[in-house]
Write an enzyme that holds these catalytic residues in place. Structure first.
Site, PDB file in Angstrom:
ATOM      1  N   ASP A  28     -57.753  52.281  19.002  1.00 44.17           N
ATOM      2  CA  ASP A  28     -57.824  52.450  17.544  1.00 44.17           C
ATOM      3  C   ASP A  28     -56.425  52.301  16.935  1.00 44.17           C
ATOM      4  OD1 ASP A  28     -60.715  53.427  17.569  1.00 44.17           O
ATOM      5  OD2 ASP A  28     -59.752  54.890  18.876  1.00 44.17           O
ATOM      6  N   TYR A 210     -60.510  51.845  32.887  1.00 40.80           N
ATOM      7  CA  TYR A 210     -60.998  53.228  32.894  1.00 40.80           C
ATOM      8  C   TYR A 210     -61.333  53.566  34.351  1.00 40.80           C
ATOM      9  CZ  TYR A 210     -61.926  51.847  28.023  1.00 40.80           C
ATOM     10  OH  TYR A 210     -61.818  51.359  26.743  1.00 40.80           O
ATOM     11  N   GLN A 272     -46.271  47.714  22.961  1.00 40.92           N
ATOM     12  CA  GLN A 272     -47.225  46.588  22.981  1.00 40.92           C
ATOM     13  C   GLN A 272     -46.585  45.260  23.402  1.00 40.92           C
ATOM     14  OE1 GLN A 272     -49.019  47.223  19.079  1.00 40.92           O
ATOM     15  NE2 GLN A 272     -50.937  47.749  20.075  1.00 40.92           N
ATOM     16  N   ARG A 288     -59.398  46.267  29.218  1.00 48.07           N
ATOM     17  CA  ARG A 288     -60.480  47.193  28.835  1.00 48.07           C
ATOM     18  C   ARG A 288     -60.522  47.306  27.303  1.00 48.07           C
ATOM     19  NH1 ARG A 288     -57.420  53.009  30.148  1.00 48.07           N
ATOM     20  NH2 ARG A 288     -56.968  53.398  27.941  1.00 48.07           N
ATOM     21  N   GLY A 289     -61.518  48.046  26.811  1.00 43.35           N
ATOM     22  CA  GLY A 289     -61.528  48.409  25.383  1.00 43.35           C
ATOM     23  C   GLY A 289     -61.547  47.195  24.466  1.00 43.35           C
ATOM     24  N   GLU A 290     -60.629  47.162  23.511  1.00 43.41           N
ATOM     25  CA  GLU A 290     -60.635  46.079  22.522  1.00 43.41           C
ATOM     26  C   GLU A 290     -59.319  45.296  22.464  1.00 43.41           C
ATOM     27  OE1 GLU A 290     -62.701  46.707  18.874  1.00 43.41           O
ATOM     28  OE2 GLU A 290     -61.276  45.524  17.717  1.00 43.41           O
ATOM     29  N   ASP A 291     -58.227  46.013  22.280  1.00 43.79           N
ATOM     30  CA  ASP A 291     -56.983  45.274  22.024  1.00 43.79           C
ATOM     31  C   ASP A 291     -56.454  44.568  23.269  1.00 43.79           C
ATOM     32  OD1 ASP A 291     -54.943  44.568  20.040  1.00 43.79           O
ATOM     33  OD2 ASP A 291     -53.598  45.702  21.325  1.00 43.79           O
ATOM     34  N   SER A 292     -56.495  45.223  24.429  1.00 44.92           N
ATOM     35  CA  SER A 292     -56.009  44.546  25.645  1.00 44.92           C
ATOM     36  C   SER A 292     -56.927  43.371  25.998  1.00 44.92           C
ATOM     37  CB  SER A 292     -55.886  45.526  26.820  1.00 44.92           C
ATOM     38  OG  SER A 292     -57.109  46.162  27.095  1.00 44.92           O
TER      39      SER A 292
END
Ligand code: TRH
Length: 393
Positions: A28, A210, A272, A288-292
């Site tokens: 986020d 994760y 970053q 994972r997730g969104e940004d990576s």
């Protein structure tokens, strides 16, 4: 942290407030910070970022003071967003208001938006999905039930007609400079692992994940691999499993371990831009997730995505939608192997490294082609700024 230089605000400068509620982890704030830096540095906007968790933010950017209610970092005003105590401070309403990921704006702020002489351009920035329906919903307006305010849904996506994903203007040039410089590569390996770069025959793998039951089997396969595998693990949620595999109490930044063909390095969490370099230094990236997930696509190397898990496997259609984009154009056998591997990494089956990596040449070529295709949608920040400006005219 290296960030684009911020232009000095002009009287006509667009003021923008970004509200970010940190649900968990770093995605986020990672997305909001990247967006804030681009709006300020590339578009000259005057940006204020209101975030409710400065500790998560501090991990991404060491210059954030976790005890400061208001600070300016890289030309961006960062406020610690407390509700309701803080709403009094936020009543100065910007021209453009972005609520990230449907975080709810303070009521008093919405009231102030409604009182403003000219209603601000109000966005809800959604989570990224590669699904087809996204294009139909992107930029749909939603009138406020009580006030003369319009909220626009801005949908990031991987296909035409969506908002695209974040990409800094200088990203390709920075990546190319890193790739072209043996000195930069050597300096990176020295700084991150206190050693020299591995031989070109070794396969370098970055692992940002994760907790994942599939990791044990994969570590065994890498241990038994024919060639050398160099594993780079930013410290975090998967570190415990890696430590157990090597019989260590922990696997924190600076730790190293060897078993069979596998040599592993634990990396301290970086900013970053530092994370991008890790992706560029690796032959394949687990993200994972969104940004990576997005950064791995811009790194133009093969990658494996561990999607953020949702109840009732609601994330699986999103996983398959991303695969459909990314694997498009691969030969049928390479596409099937990639699909099997991604599914296994997300709880369906056991990952088979050999089965995936025998397609390396094709995966490399596809990763480069996909980065090119994705760029054709345009950068999310540019797309958002353009739309906002059309509304402010
Ligand atoms: O951390 P994530 O799993 O984040 C999120 C959140 O869980 C969020 O609630 C969820 O909705 C979202 O995923 C989909 O993964 P992500 O999105 O990849 O964010 C990680 C950020 O951390 C990204 O900006 C890259 C950055 N990063 C660094 O800056 N330095 C590092 O060393 C590493 C490993 C990552």
């Amino acid at each position: 942290m290296s960030s684009a230089p911020t232009q000095a605000p002009q009287p006509s400068t667009i003021a923008c407030d970004i509200f970010c509620a940190v649900i968990d982890n770093f995605g986020d704030i990672g997305v909001c910070w990247r967006l804030a830096r681009q709006l300020a540095g590339e578009h000259g906007w005057q940006v204020r970022l209101l975030v409710d968790d400065l500790h998560a933010f501090h991990k991404l950017n060491a210059s954030i003071d976790v005890n400061s209610a208001r600070q300016t970092v890289g030309g961006i005003v960062v406020e610690h967003w407390h509700e309701p105590a803080h709403v009094g401070d936020t009543l100065q309403v910007a021209d453009v208001v972005i609520e990230a990921f449907a975080c709810e704006l303070p009521h008093a702020y919405i009231e102030a938006m409604a009182r403003r002489e000219r209603a601000p351009v109000w966005f809800n920035l959604e989570y990224l999905s590669g699904e087809d329906w996204v294009a139909d919903f992107h930029l749909r307006p939603s009138p406020h039930p009580r006030h003369a305010l319009m909220k626009t849904f801005f949908f990031p996506g991987l296909g035409k007609g969506t908002g695209g994903v974040l990409k800094e203007r200088d990203l390709d040039a920075r990546r190319a400079a890193f790739a072209a410089s043996p000195d930069a590569r050597a300096a990176w390996w020295q700084a991150r692992t206190a050693g020299t770069p591995p031989s070109r025959n070794a396969v370098v793998v970055s692992l940002f994940a994760y907790e994942n039951p599939a990791v044990d089997s994969l570590l065994e396969q890498w241990r038994d691999a024919k060639g050398e595998i160099v594993l780079l693990v930013p410290e975090g949620r998967v570190s415990g499993a890696v430590a157990r595999f090597f019989g260590l109490p922990s696997f924190a930044g600076g730790a190293q371990a060897v078993r069979g063909s596998l040599r592993a390095h634990a990396l301290a969490f970086t900013d970053q831009p530092g994370y991008d370099e890790l992706l560029w230094a690796s032959d394949i990236n687990f993200v994972r997730g969104e940004d990576s997930f997005v950064r791995a696509q811009w790194a133009a190397r093969p990658f494996v995505w561990q999607i953020y898990p949702q109840a009732d496997d609601a994330h699986l259609p999103k996983l398959d939608a991303a695969l459909a984009h990314y694997a498009h154009g691969l030969s049928a056998d390479a596409r099937a192997a990639l699909g099997r591997f991604w599914h296994a990494w997300n709880g369906k089956g056991t990952p088979d490294w050999e089965d995936l990596w025998r397609h390396r040449a094709r995966l490399d070529a596809r990763a480069a082609a996909w980065a090119h295709e994705l760029a054709s949608i345009g950068d999310l920040t540019g797309n958002l700024a353009e739309f906002a400006k059309s509304q402010l005219k």
